[in-house]
Scaffold this active site. Sequence first.
Site, short mmCIF file in Angstrom:
data_model
loop_
_atom_site.label_atom_id
_atom_site.label_comp_id
_atom_site.label_asym_id
_atom_site.label_seq_id
_atom_site.Cartn_x
_atom_site.Cartn_y
_atom_site.Cartn_z
CB ALA A 29 -26.20 17.19 -14.46
CE1 TYR A 30 -31.30 15.58 -13.99
CE2 TYR A 30 -32.29 14.53 -12.09
CZ TYR A 30 -32.01 14.54 -13.44
OH TYR A 30 -32.45 13.51 -14.24
CB SER A 31 -31.47 22.35 -11.34
OG SER A 31 -31.12 23.20 -10.24
#
Length: 316
Positions: free
Chosen positions: A52-54
């Site tokens: 999920a980054y970023s």
Amino acid sequence: MNKVRLGRTDLKISPIVFGCNVFGWTVDEAEAHSLLDRMVDAGITTLDTADAYSRWVDGHSGGESETIIGNWLAANPGRRGQIDLITKVGFPMPDGEGLSAAWIETAVEDSLRRLQTDRIDLYFSHRPDDETPHEETLAAYARLIEAGKVRAIGASNFDASQMQAAEEASEASDTLPRYGAQQPEYNLYSREKFDGALADFCLEHDIGVIPYYGLASGFLTGKYRREDDLTGARGKRGVGRYLDNRGFAILDAMDRVSEESGFDLSEIALAWLRAKPAVTAPIASATTLVQLNSLIRAADATLSDEHMARLDAAGS
């Protein structure tokens, strides 16, 4: 820089874990590659990222950090054997979220593709999923471990009762793996989520602990002391919550410890974490080589008992 044993896993990791959430957000790809080269050469060889980054950045869909690391590995094939690679599954992505077997099987392939590697050293359940039984999640991980795609598993943002439930699910089966690592929010300011039941559980079950927000989004570097200091992407994304009497008392104690020890505030914050009995290695990020050099020094920084007690009292 001596590596440390990560609980009951078979992993040994660097005493500081580099948080790669800044890649693709406050650090562009070229700068990220320079930081990666410097940190690995200096002995910080454990990298923490997530699918999920970023995603929180406007125009991003997730996977940006993993992609930057993967491009670095592709350009430097020899580096893969020098690092321990941590990533996570569970937070919302464009095509799914949670800890169902179907989503884990999809998400891990996406992460492996972005990271341009054939294995993940430590794969975290990024957050609890009350809709999916622990047995289903752990069975999915068992298949990934059997296939050689994942070496060990951990749980992030689980409380003690959730860790206990997962432990019981593993114990009831001869085939389900056990979480061997925990990643809680924990630092000099934020202690309530880890101190107590969760820390006790991790110590009792030999679970390695890699706390995130080790520098409290940069607050514990001393950079942010007034509302006017809340500039830039990191400052605007949550540092303001630490600007209260408790935060100022912690900074005051850190300033005095810094004067007496010669360590900068980042080194003090990370040394305090490293000295905690339940902690294996804290996560911290850097956006410049100057900041990275402070993290490197923090791997060897040791605080006196008096300084530890003073810091404990300031944040209690």
